[in-house]
Motif scaffolding. Structure first.
Motif, PDB file in Angstrom:
ATOM      1  N   MET A 169       0.820  -1.205   0.000  1.00  0.00           N
ATOM      2  CA  MET A 169       0.000   0.000   0.000  1.00  0.00           C
ATOM      3  C   MET A 169       0.859   1.262   0.000  1.00  0.00           C
ATOM      4  O   MET A 169       0.449   2.292  -0.546  1.00  0.00           O
ATOM      5  CB  MET A 169      -0.932   0.002   1.219  1.00  0.00           C
ATOM      6  CG  MET A 169      -1.771  -1.265   1.354  1.00  0.00           C
ATOM      7  SD  MET A 169      -2.692  -1.652  -0.166  1.00  0.00           S
ATOM      8  CE  MET A 169      -3.855  -0.289  -0.204  1.00  0.00           C
ATOM      9  N   SER A 170       2.016   1.181   0.609  1.00  0.00           N
ATOM     10  CA  SER A 170       2.938   2.312   0.638  1.00  0.00           C
ATOM     11  C   SER A 170       4.302   1.822   1.088  1.00  0.00           C
ATOM     12  O   SER A 170       4.424   0.764   1.704  1.00  0.00           O
ATOM     13  CB  SER A 170       2.427   3.422   1.571  1.00  0.00           C
ATOM     14  OG  SER A 170       2.075   2.892   2.834  1.00  0.00           O
ATOM     15  N   GLU A 171       5.326   2.595   0.753  1.00  0.00           N
ATOM     16  CA  GLU A 171       6.674   2.214   1.157  1.00  0.00           C
ATOM     17  C   GLU A 171       7.553   3.462   1.265  1.00  0.00           C
ATOM     18  O   GLU A 171       7.278   4.491   0.649  1.00  0.00           O
ATOM     19  CB  GLU A 171       7.299   1.233   0.164  1.00  0.00           C
ATOM     20  CG  GLU A 171       7.511   1.790  -1.221  1.00  0.00           C
ATOM     21  CD  GLU A 171       8.206   0.814  -2.158  1.00  0.00           C
ATOM     22  OE1 GLU A 171       8.967   1.291  -3.020  1.00  0.00           O
ATOM     23  OE2 GLU A 171       7.986  -0.411  -2.049  1.00  0.00           O
ATOM     24  N   ASP A 172       8.588   3.358   2.073  1.00  0.00           N
ATOM     25  CA  ASP A 172       9.611   4.390   2.177  1.00  0.00           C
ATOM     26  C   ASP A 172      10.936   3.645   2.296  1.00  0.00           C
ATOM     27  O   ASP A 172      11.302   3.173   3.374  1.00  0.00           O
ATOM     28  CB  ASP A 172       9.366   5.278   3.392  1.00  0.00           C
ATOM     29  CG  ASP A 172      10.403   6.394   3.503  1.00  0.00           C
ATOM     30  OD1 ASP A 172      10.687   7.021   2.461  1.00  0.00           O
ATOM     31  OD2 ASP A 172      10.934   6.621   4.601  1.00  0.00           O
ATOM     32  N   VAL A 173      11.621   3.482   1.165  1.00  0.00           N
ATOM     33  CA  VAL A 173      12.818   2.642   1.112  1.00  0.00           C
ATOM     34  C   VAL A 173      13.947   3.359   0.383  1.00  0.00           C
ATOM     35  O   VAL A 173      13.730   4.326  -0.344  1.00  0.00           O
ATOM     36  CB  VAL A 173      12.542   1.287   0.425  1.00  0.00           C
ATOM     37  CG1 VAL A 173      11.521   0.476   1.200  1.00  0.00           C
ATOM     38  CG2 VAL A 173      12.057   1.495  -1.014  1.00  0.00           C
ATOM     39  N   GLY A 174      15.181   2.829   0.573  1.00  0.00           N
ATOM     40  CA  GLY A 174      16.330   3.373  -0.127  1.00  0.00           C
ATOM     41  C   GLY A 174      16.857   4.644   0.515  1.00  0.00           C
ATOM     42  O   GLY A 174      16.634   4.922   1.690  1.00  0.00           O
ATOM     43  N   GLY A 175      17.573   5.407  -0.271  1.00  0.00           N
ATOM     44  CA  GLY A 175      18.151   6.637   0.245  1.00  0.00           C
ATOM     45  C   GLY A 175      19.399   6.387   1.075  1.00  0.00           C
ATOM     46  O   GLY A 175      19.973   5.293   1.058  1.00  0.00           O
ATOM     47  N   TYR A 176      19.814   7.390   1.834  1.00  0.00           N
ATOM     48  CA  TYR A 176      21.065   7.319   2.588  1.00  0.00           C
ATOM     49  C   TYR A 176      20.899   7.652   4.065  1.00  0.00           C
ATOM     50  O   TYR A 176      21.867   7.941   4.748  1.00  0.00           O
ATOM     51  CB  TYR A 176      22.090   8.252   1.955  1.00  0.00           C
ATOM     52  CG  TYR A 176      22.492   7.795   0.569  1.00  0.00           C
ATOM     53  CD1 TYR A 176      23.552   6.918   0.376  1.00  0.00           C
ATOM     54  CD2 TYR A 176      21.765   8.208  -0.545  1.00  0.00           C
ATOM     55  CE1 TYR A 176      23.894   6.477  -0.891  1.00  0.00           C
ATOM     56  CE2 TYR A 176      22.099   7.771  -1.824  1.00  0.00           C
ATOM     57  CZ  TYR A 176      23.157   6.904  -1.984  1.00  0.00           C
ATOM     58  OH  TYR A 176      23.481   6.456  -3.239  1.00  0.00           O
ATOM     59  N   GLN A 177      19.661   7.598   4.554  1.00  0.00           N
ATOM     60  CA  GLN A 177      19.420   7.913   5.953  1.00  0.00           C
ATOM     61  C   GLN A 177      18.744   6.750   6.671  1.00  0.00           C
ATOM     62  O   GLN A 177      18.013   5.965   6.061  1.00  0.00           O
ATOM     63  CB  GLN A 177      18.547   9.162   6.075  1.00  0.00           C
ATOM     64  CG  GLN A 177      19.262  10.441   5.653  1.00  0.00           C
ATOM     65  CD  GLN A 177      18.361  11.649   5.799  1.00  0.00           C
ATOM     66  OE1 GLN A 177      17.483  11.897   4.973  1.00  0.00           O
ATOM     67  NE2 GLN A 177      18.578  12.402   6.868  1.00  0.00           N
ATOM     68  N   ALA A 178      19.002   6.703   7.974  1.00  0.00           N
ATOM     69  CA  ALA A 178      18.289   5.730   8.807  1.00  0.00           C
ATOM     70  C   ALA A 178      16.883   6.269   9.075  1.00  0.00           C
ATOM     71  O   ALA A 178      16.617   7.466   8.905  1.00  0.00           O
ATOM     72  CB  ALA A 178      19.036   5.513  10.117  1.00  0.00           C
ATOM     73  N   ARG A 179      15.993   5.377   9.466  1.00  0.00           N
ATOM     74  CA  ARG A 179      14.602   5.749   9.710  1.00  0.00           C
ATOM     75  C   ARG A 179      14.115   5.167  11.031  1.00  0.00           C
ATOM     76  O   ARG A 179      14.534   4.087  11.432  1.00  0.00           O
ATOM     77  CB  ARG A 179      13.682   5.167   8.620  1.00  0.00           C
ATOM     78  CG  ARG A 179      13.949   5.612   7.219  1.00  0.00           C
ATOM     79  CD  ARG A 179      13.216   4.700   6.251  1.00  0.00           C
ATOM     80  NE  ARG A 179      13.231   5.193   4.887  1.00  0.00           N
ATOM     81  CZ  ARG A 179      14.236   4.995   4.023  1.00  0.00           C
ATOM     82  NH1 ARG A 179      15.291   4.282   4.400  1.00  0.00           N
ATOM     83  NH2 ARG A 179      14.172   5.476   2.798  1.00  0.00           N
TER      84      ARG A 179
END
Length: 201
Positions: free
Chosen positions: A144-154
């Motif tokens: 339904m949704s995602e927030d992946v990749g990049g160069y920061q921790a979450r």
């Protein structure tokens, strides 16, 4: 998308008023939690992935937190440290609590490039992202949704009863702590494998 992004300091990462009083469950690397109650599942991710699965009709769901797509833990063959086992265990545990597989929905987080390692292929973060997308597609569980990749921790908070997720990108000091923890964990995993595919420097 029912993901809320919070850019403030970690101590200011507040939930909406109707969810502030809920009990919290912290999930570490290799961990997994499933609930049919309104709780807040809380985890911090660097290169790792957390998949949040839930049955939106019954309000049952859970979160895992895995380090690598696949592998073998000699002391625990079904360890949730690895993506394949972590996903299968999460699905199984939700179904045990009454969730219906055909209604499952997913939200996916993590896979940030925070580790200072020289890797084969596309690197651990991208391997993790590719794995979880492929797994969910094969299982016909929609993301339904995602927030992946990049160069920061979450930092990710998830309420399985509502299916709502909240994400905050961490600052440099918090991200370094996350990367250090993952590096120690990764080294311990690699010592268990005969064929290492990661060269540390």
């Amino acid at each position: 998308m029912s993901i809320t992004f919070n850019q403030g300091p970690s101590q200011m990462f507040k939930l909406p008023t109707d969810e502030e009083g809920l009990s919290r469950v912290t999930i570490h690397i290799g961990g997994l939690h499933v609930s049919r109650d309104a709780v807040v599942m809380d985890t911090v991710l660097g290169s790792c992935i957390s998949s949040c699965l839930y049955d939106p009709v019954l309000g049952i769901g859970g979160m895992n937190h895995f380090m690598l797509p696949d592998g073998i833990d000699p002391n625990n063959p079904t360890s949730a440290r690895y993506g394949v086992n972590a996903m299968e265990l999460l699905i199984s545990e939700i179904m045990k609590q009454g969730g219906h597989r055909r209604r499952f929905r997913a939200k996916v987080f993590g896979g940030g490039h925070v580790l200072r390692i020289r890797e084969s292929l596309d690197g651990i973060p991208q391997q993790n992202i590719d794995f979880v997308r492929r797994f969910l597609n094969e299982e016909q569980i929609p993301i339904m949704s995602e927030d992946v990749g990049g160069y920061q921790a979450r930092r990710v908070l998830f309420n399985p009863a509502s299916g709502k997720a909240y994400v905050k990108q961490l600052g440099k000091s918090e991200a370094k702590g996350t990367a250090d923890e993952e590096m120690v964990y990764l080294i311990s995993l690699k010592r268990q494998k005969k064929d290492g595919d990661v060269t540390l420097f």
